[in-house]
Design a protein around this motif. Structure first.
Motif, PDB file in Angstrom:
ATOM      1  N   SER A 186       0.495  25.274  15.875  1.00  0.00           N
ATOM      2  CA  SER A 186      -0.434  26.323  15.445  1.00  0.00           C
ATOM      3  C   SER A 186      -1.712  25.751  14.848  1.00  0.00           C
ATOM      4  N   LEU A 187      -1.646  24.466  14.413  1.00  0.00           N
ATOM      5  CA  LEU A 187      -2.826  23.823  13.822  1.00  0.00           C
ATOM      6  C   LEU A 187      -3.735  23.193  14.870  1.00  0.00           C
ATOM      7  N   MET A 188      -3.271  23.150  16.117  1.00  0.00           N
ATOM      8  CA  MET A 188      -4.101  22.585  17.176  1.00  0.00           C
ATOM      9  C   MET A 188      -5.334  23.456  17.387  1.00  0.00           C
ATOM     10  N   PRO A 189      -6.501  22.873  17.694  1.00  0.00           N
ATOM     11  CA  PRO A 189      -7.706  23.676  17.954  1.00  0.00           C
ATOM     12  C   PRO A 189      -7.479  24.638  19.110  1.00  0.00           C
ATOM     13  N   GLN A 190      -8.030  25.809  18.978  1.00  0.00           N
ATOM     14  CA  GLN A 190      -7.897  26.807  20.028  1.00  0.00           C
ATOM     15  C   GLN A 190      -8.855  26.495  21.175  1.00  0.00           C
ATOM     16  N   ILE A 191      -8.478  26.956  22.355  1.00  0.00           N
ATOM     17  CA  ILE A 191      -9.292  26.691  23.544  1.00  0.00           C
ATOM     18  C   ILE A 191     -10.650  27.382  23.420  1.00  0.00           C
ATOM     19  N   ILE A 192     -11.701  26.599  23.649  1.00  0.00           N
ATOM     20  CA  ILE A 192     -13.060  27.146  23.672  1.00  0.00           C
ATOM     21  C   ILE A 192     -13.558  27.054  25.104  1.00  0.00           C
ATOM     22  N   PRO A 193     -13.877  28.181  25.731  1.00  0.00           N
ATOM     23  CA  PRO A 193     -14.311  28.159  27.133  1.00  0.00           C
ATOM     24  C   PRO A 193     -15.481  27.202  27.342  1.00  0.00           C
ATOM     25  N   GLY A 194     -15.347  26.352  28.357  1.00  0.00           N
ATOM     26  CA  GLY A 194     -16.417  25.437  28.716  1.00  0.00           C
ATOM     27  C   GLY A 194     -16.446  24.162  27.913  1.00  0.00           C
ATOM     28  N   LYS A 195     -15.530  24.018  26.933  1.00  0.00           N
ATOM     29  CA  LYS A 195     -15.520  22.796  26.121  1.00  0.00           C
ATOM     30  C   LYS A 195     -14.247  22.016  26.374  1.00  0.00           C
ATOM     31  N   LYS A 196     -14.406  20.724  26.612  1.00  0.00           N
ATOM     32  CA  LYS A 196     -13.251  19.898  26.947  1.00  0.00           C
ATOM     33  C   LYS A 196     -12.429  19.590  25.695  1.00  0.00           C
ATOM     34  N   TYR A 197     -11.113  19.625  25.891  1.00  0.00           N
ATOM     35  CA  TYR A 197     -10.236  19.251  24.787  1.00  0.00           C
ATOM     36  C   TYR A 197     -10.316  17.763  24.495  1.00  0.00           C
ATOM     37  N   ALA A 198     -10.604  16.951  25.514  1.00  0.00           N
ATOM     38  CA  ALA A 198     -10.603  15.502  25.352  1.00  0.00           C
ATOM     39  C   ALA A 198     -11.516  15.063  24.227  1.00  0.00           C
ATOM     40  N   ALA A 199     -12.576  15.829  23.990  1.00  0.00           N
ATOM     41  CA  ALA A 199     -13.540  15.452  22.957  1.00  0.00           C
ATOM     42  C   ALA A 199     -13.182  16.039  21.599  1.00  0.00           C
ATOM     43  N   ARG A 200     -12.117  16.831  21.539  1.00  0.00           N
ATOM     44  CA  ARG A 200     -11.825  17.554  20.319  1.00  0.00           C
ATOM     45  C   ARG A 200     -10.457  17.229  19.739  1.00  0.00           C
ATOM     46  N   ILE A 201      -9.607  16.593  20.484  1.00  0.00           N
ATOM     47  CA  ILE A 201      -8.230  16.364  20.041  1.00  0.00           C
ATOM     48  C   ILE A 201      -7.865  14.893  20.186  1.00  0.00           C
ATOM     49  N   ALA A 202      -7.232  14.335  19.152  1.00  0.00           N
ATOM     50  CA  ALA A 202      -6.703  12.974  19.255  1.00  0.00           C
ATOM     51  C   ALA A 202      -5.518  12.994  20.208  1.00  0.00           C
ATOM     52  N   PRO A 203      -5.415  12.008  21.112  1.00  0.00           N
ATOM     53  CA  PRO A 203      -4.322  12.021  22.092  1.00  0.00           C
ATOM     54  C   PRO A 203      -2.934  12.107  21.460  1.00  0.00           C
ATOM     55  N   ASN A 204      -2.740  11.429  20.312  1.00  0.00           N
ATOM     56  CA  ASN A 204      -1.395  11.439  19.729  1.00  0.00           C
ATOM     57  C   ASN A 204      -1.013  12.816  19.197  1.00  0.00           C
ATOM     58  N   HIS A 205      -2.013  13.668  18.893  1.00  0.00           N
ATOM     59  CA  HIS A 205      -1.684  15.022  18.429  1.00  0.00           C
ATOM     60  C   HIS A 205      -1.102  15.868  19.548  1.00  0.00           C
ATOM     61  N   LEU A 206      -1.427  15.542  20.791  1.00  0.00           N
ATOM     62  CA  LEU A 206      -0.865  16.289  21.908  1.00  0.00           C
ATOM     63  C   LEU A 206       0.641  16.063  22.039  1.00  0.00           C
ATOM     64  N   ASN A 207       1.147  15.036  21.349  1.00  0.00           N
ATOM     65  CA  ASN A 207       2.589  14.789  21.393  1.00  0.00           C
ATOM     66  C   ASN A 207       3.389  15.914  20.765  1.00  0.00           C
ATOM     67  N   VAL A 208       2.705  16.814  20.020  1.00  0.00           N
ATOM     68  CA  VAL A 208       3.440  17.949  19.462  1.00  0.00           C
ATOM     69  C   VAL A 208       4.033  18.784  20.590  1.00  0.00           C
ATOM     70  N   TYR A 209       3.322  18.904  21.709  1.00  0.00           N
ATOM     71  CA  TYR A 209       3.845  19.650  22.857  1.00  0.00           C
ATOM     72  C   TYR A 209       5.031  18.911  23.472  1.00  0.00           C
ATOM     73  N   ILE A 210       4.909  17.585  23.538  1.00  0.00           N
ATOM     74  CA  ILE A 210       5.988  16.786  24.121  1.00  0.00           C
ATOM     75  C   ILE A 210       7.237  16.867  23.253  1.00  0.00           C
ATOM     76  N   ASN A 211       7.057  16.692  21.935  1.00  0.00           N
ATOM     77  CA  ASN A 211       8.210  16.707  21.039  1.00  0.00           C
ATOM     78  C   ASN A 211       8.894  18.067  21.012  1.00  0.00           C
ATOM     79  N   LEU A 212       8.093  19.123  21.011  1.00  0.00           N
ATOM     80  CA  LEU A 212       8.669  20.471  21.010  1.00  0.00           C
ATOM     81  C   LEU A 212       9.404  20.738  22.313  1.00  0.00           C
ATOM     82  N   ALA A 213       8.816  20.313  23.432  1.00  0.00           N
ATOM     83  CA  ALA A 213       9.471  20.505  24.725  1.00  0.00           C
ATOM     84  C   ALA A 213      10.768  19.709  24.794  1.00  0.00           C
ATOM     85  N   ASN A 214      10.743  18.469  24.302  1.00  0.00           N
ATOM     86  CA  ASN A 214      11.956  17.643  24.298  1.00  0.00           C
ATOM     87  C   ASN A 214      13.056  18.278  23.467  1.00  0.00           C
ATOM     88  N   LEU A 215      12.653  18.985  22.409  1.00  0.00           N
ATOM     89  CA  LEU A 215      13.647  19.626  21.541  1.00  0.00           C
ATOM     90  C   LEU A 215      14.283  20.830  22.222  1.00  0.00           C
TER      91      LEU A 215
END
Length: 933
Positions: free
Chosen positions: A508-537
């Motif tokens: 829920s703390l992840m930045p929300q999608i902004i149309p036309g703006k890339k996530y790559a410039a807004r999110i640290a790659p390791n924070h995306l692991n929250v999706y991986i860890n939750l999915a693994n669970l």
């Protein structure tokens, strides 16, 4: 410039050794883990050219997650350490200590350019013992500062020799200076700042100009009242050469980082993403903070990120007074150094240059860096500080009234600094001691609470780790990583509900999608692991597999270059059981049932497009090929993984098993070689020894097989397959009585081991003549599995031996009903009926007679275990997450079984056929004897 003598060198080296000897007993901590333990560029198998393509941490410079810290020469020294001692930390710390001593000695030579011999020695000793240097010297990654400083000072000393007689230019020292600047920059980026110091030295020291004189000369030239002096022209030529060389180095450096600055999050450096004037006020306040650390190094901390220094959001903040005072003092010293001629002003000016210019790259004033304060970046600036202190002491000690007091104060400063350094070194002994010492200084940094939790987590102390992770979430409620750590720890404690809640909070703390703006410039790659860890669970619940897959897809959509999402999704497509450390154990039967290995293969190939030098990816692709029944392709991918990492333990092990199970004799030597390499890497894993034993059995090397099996059992007393196969080995080599105690041990651990019971019963009946003991074995088998043909048949043989022919006949009829196509059962039934007829026992046949088979002597032989071998273990998918909180390499190899393999090799089939032919010959001979009766 006075030369240094042996006594001075000996004193400095002795002081450095006295202050840093205990650093030799420290381990790899904090950033050392990424730079040393996890850095594949240190391995001899990695091509040398890769060092010049990757950053300091082993990440390709082209990747967005790279820190863009280009220090290949420093990494090369790590590689030399690895060559001599691999990952033993003592040699790394020893070399750091030697480099610090070298820097201190060269610094003494520099000091003698501006100070007398006594003051130069004091400056050098203060530099050698200053506690601020513990991070650079005791922390292995601080070697970048040490190496860069050596060439930094060498370049400056070389430039001081560029002035010849009559103010002529000596080009050789200048050329050497340019070369040494390039080398210093390849050790650490701040090495290039020595060019600025050379320029200041040339103008104000070598040529003796002051700022008023320069302004007067320039004014006259502009008004046309005079020409530029020849000496000034000479100076301009030298400065132009230096500046052009520097510009060339900068251009090359920009090309190396591909014109991209590193991406940092607001947690690394909160002020960098703050609005005006908060950003400017905070960054300017950091300058007096760093100066205070040099002046009073009593409270040192390994990490000053996140909330360590609160932002200055108003001009009314009282801390702005410290900034104002600092700039006033700095300005006063600057005016003194630039305005007035004389040795004292020159010394002050050079000291200020040494303090300010090397600090500029880390100051945040021109571009953001990934930290707020870092003690190791003060290594070179502290040289200017030490010169200032020594110069001030010199001025005070020249006054007879204060001479004695100045010596007392100086002695106390050197002694207390040395003690502080010695004590501070112990903080770097382990990650736990380091981060706990940091928490004593700063309790507002969530990263420190997280890191203490990680240290406890590595010790499997999950309850205590959870307390620190929870405290991190209280200190920094919006820290995504802290909530991820809490979730992972709850998972380790088998509290899945709380784990899911924590992961959902992080999500829920992840930045929300902004149309036309890339996530790559807004999110640290390791924070995306929250999706991986939750999915693994959640994918442990079969009903939520689609939900888990959607999370993987979401991570991929946010960052198409996020290869961890592809890897984890592969595990999901393979219908894998996800472990918390990120590993996945594939379930073969479900793989075939769901028919999704092809999708997994596609995902791995996509991940390999992003990172073809990842040995784990090639290994996982090999596992997919095994599931697709493509052993040749699997072996090719295993080999590719081993080319990238010759010590890849799982690739060594599973490729050896694949070679062994192929049945190809020519592959056995290589399989043996790989298993030997595996046990060298994992000497405490019984699996390696067991499979070496199985290879030896294939090669009919019975003594060697026995040795390996015993080693496996010694390491794992309840090793089911090793116990059984050792007993089988004894039974096949006429050592049946030696097999009995092994079988007893096997059945003590596994009372329901059917094949062990069959083998034990066979030995008891045929070797020990213990019919009652054999009968108990076979009856126990039938209690567990009433349809077991071997157990049922052998119990019939027991009845025959007990002379209960009618019971033996009924038993054989029942057995034949279970296996109507087994000829030997029909033969034995007919023999029993013949025996009943010859003994005049009347019994109504309960099964039609068929073909007969004899028994040995007057006995029916028990049906023995047929070449039972260890089944190939379930292969394992590796999850190569970059998340530091996840396990690096601690992967459990699959469990062993002792079932017959469903697909026998040609050789095994021939061996079984030989046994059948031999049995038929014995039966025919026994049949002739019985017919004669």
């Amino acid at each position: 410039m006075a030369d240094i003598n042996l006594k001075e060198v000996t004193l400095i080296v002795g002081v450095v050794t006295a202050c840093y000897w205990n650093s030799l007993f420290c381990g790899f901590v904090f950033d050392d883990v990424s730079a040393i333990l996890d850095n594949k560029d240190l391995h001899p198998s990695t091509p040398l050219k890769t060092l010049f393509q990757n950053d300091f941490w082993g990440t390709p410079m082209s990747e967005e997650r790279s820190h863009k810290s280009y220090r290949p020469l420093t990494v090369l020294t790590f590689r030399l350490n690895y060559l001599f001692s691999e990952l033993k930390p003592m040699s790394y710390h020893l070399l750091n200590m030697i480099f610090h001593a070298v820097v201190s000695v060269i610094f003494l030579k520099v000091c003698k350019l501006f100070l007398d011999s006594r003051s130069s020695m004091i400056a050098s000793l203060l530099f050698a013992v200053h506690p601020i240097h513990t991070e650079a010297v005791t922390g292995v990654v601080g070697r970048a500062e040490l190496l860069s400083s050596i060439f930094f000072l060498a370049a400056f000393l070389s430039y001081t020799k560029s002035k010849g007689p009559d103010n002529s230019i000596v080009w050789t020292p200048i050329a050497l200076t340019v070369f040494l600047v390039a080398v210093a920059t390849l050790c650490k980026e701040q090495g290039i700042t020595v060019v600025g110091i050379c320029c200041v030295y040339e103008v104000f020291i070598a040529q003796g100009y002051t700022l008023p004189l320069l302004c007067t000369t320039a004014g006259q030239f502009l008004r046309g009242k005079g020409s530029i002096p020849f000496s000034m022209l000479q100076t301009l030529i030298k400065l132009i050469v230096l500046m052009f060389s520097t510009l060339l180095l900068v251009v090359i450096r920009v090309q190396v980082i591909q014109s991209q600055l590193p991406v940092f999050t607001r947690f690394d450096n909160p002020a960098a993403v703050s609005p005006t004037p908060t950003r400017q006020l905070t960054f300017n306040y950091l300058l007096p903070v760093n100066a205070w650390l040099l002046l009073n190094p009593s409270e040192l901390c390994c990490d000053w990120t996140m909330g360590t220094i609160p932002l200055i959001e108003s001009f009314l903040d009282i801390r702005n007074l410290a900034t104002f005072t600092f700039f006033c003092f700095l300005g006063a010293l600057g005016i003194f150094g630039l305005r007035y001629p004389g040795d004292s002003s020159k010394t002050v000016l050079m000291a200020l240059c040494l303090m300010a210019l090397p600090f500029i790259p880390a100051s945040n004033l021109f571009f953001p860096v990934g930290f707020v304060v870092a003690e190791r970046v003060l290594y070179v600036p502290s040289m200017g500080f030490c010169i200032l202190v020594a110069h001030g002491w010199q001025r005070i000690s020249n006054k007879s009234v204060l001479k004695k007091l100045s010596w007392i104060c100086l002695s106390m400063v050197l002694f207390t600094h040395a003690l502080k350094t010695l004590h501070r070194n112990w903080d770097w002994e382990s990650e736990y001691t380091l981060f706990m010492s940091a928490l004593k200084v700063n309790k507002n940094n969530a990263k420190l609470w997280n890191n203490v939790g990680h240290a406890l987590e590595n010790e499997k102390n999950f309850e205590r780790a959870l307390k620190y992770f929870l405290q991190a979430t209280h200190v920094q409620p919006d820290d995504i990583g802290a909530h991820m750590n809490v979730g992972r720890t709850y998972k380790n404690l088998n509290r899945t509900k709380e784990a899911e809640e924590s992961y959902m909070m992080a999500k829920s703390l992840m930045p929300q999608i902004i149309p036309g703006k890339k996530y790559a410039a807004r999110i640290a790659p390791n924070h995306l692991n929250v999706y991986i860890n939750l999915a693994n669970l959640i994918r442990a619940n079969e009903s939520r597999l689609e939900e888990a897959d959607q999370l993987y897809r979401q991570a991929i959509s946010m960052r198409p270059d996020f290869k961890q999402a592809y890897i984890s999704r592969c595990c999901s497509l393979l219908y894998a059981v996800a472990l918390e450390d990120g590993s996945c154990i594939c379930i073969g039967e479900l793989l075939l049932k769901m028919n999704k290995p092809l999708k997994a293969k596609e995902a791995y190939l996509k991940a390999l497009e992003l990172d073809r030098n990842n040995a784990d990816l090639w290994y996982n692709l090999a596992i997919v090929h095994i599931e697709l029944k493509e052993p040749t392709e699997a072996l090719k991918n295993f080999n590719r993984a081993l080319e990238l990492n010759p010590k890849h333990k799982l690739a060594l092990f599973n490729s050896a098993i694949l070679m062994q199970e192929s049945g190809e004799v020519k592959l056995r030597p290589e399989a043996r070689k790989r298993l030997l390499s595996y046990i060298n890497e994992e000497p405490q894993d019984a699996n390696g020894y067991f499979n070496l034993g199985m290879l030896a059995m294939d090669d009919k090397k019975d003594s060697e097989a026995e040795m390996w099996m015993k080693k496996a059992i010694k390491l794992q007393a309840d090793f089911r397959s090793a116990l059984f196969n050792l007993a089988l080995l004894y039974s096949q080599t006429a050592k049946e009585l030696m097999a009995l105690p092994i079988l007893e041990e096997l059945l003590r651990y596994y009372p329901d081991h059917i094949k062990g019971l069959i083998l034990k019963g066979d030995i008891l009946m045929n070797q020990k003549k213990d019919i009652l003991g054999a009968k108990k074995c076979f009856e126990k088998i039938l209690e567990m599995d009433p349809s077991n043909v071997q157990g049922k048949h052998n119990l019939c043989v027991v009845y025959f031996e007990e002379k209960d022919l009618l019971k033996a006949e009924r038993c054989l009829v029942e057995t034949l009903a279970l296996a109507p196509h087994e000829e030997y059962i029909q033969r034995h039934l007919n023999i029993v009926r013949d025996k009943i007829s010859s003994s005049n026992i009347v019994e109504q046949p309960v099964f039609p007679a068929g073909k007969t088979s004899g028994v040995e002597g007057d006995k029916i032989p028990t049906e023995n275990v047929k070449g039972i071998r260890n089944e190939p273990r379930p292969t394992q998918i590796i999850n190569t997450s970059d998340n530091k909180s996840q396990s690096k390499s601690n992967k459990q190899l699959g469990k062993n079984t002792d079932k017959e393999t469903p697909h026998k090799t040609t050789k095994e089939i021939k061996e079984i056929e030989k046994k059948r032919v031999a049995a038929l010959k014995r039966l025919e001979e026994i049949e002739r004897i019985l017919n004669g009766e």
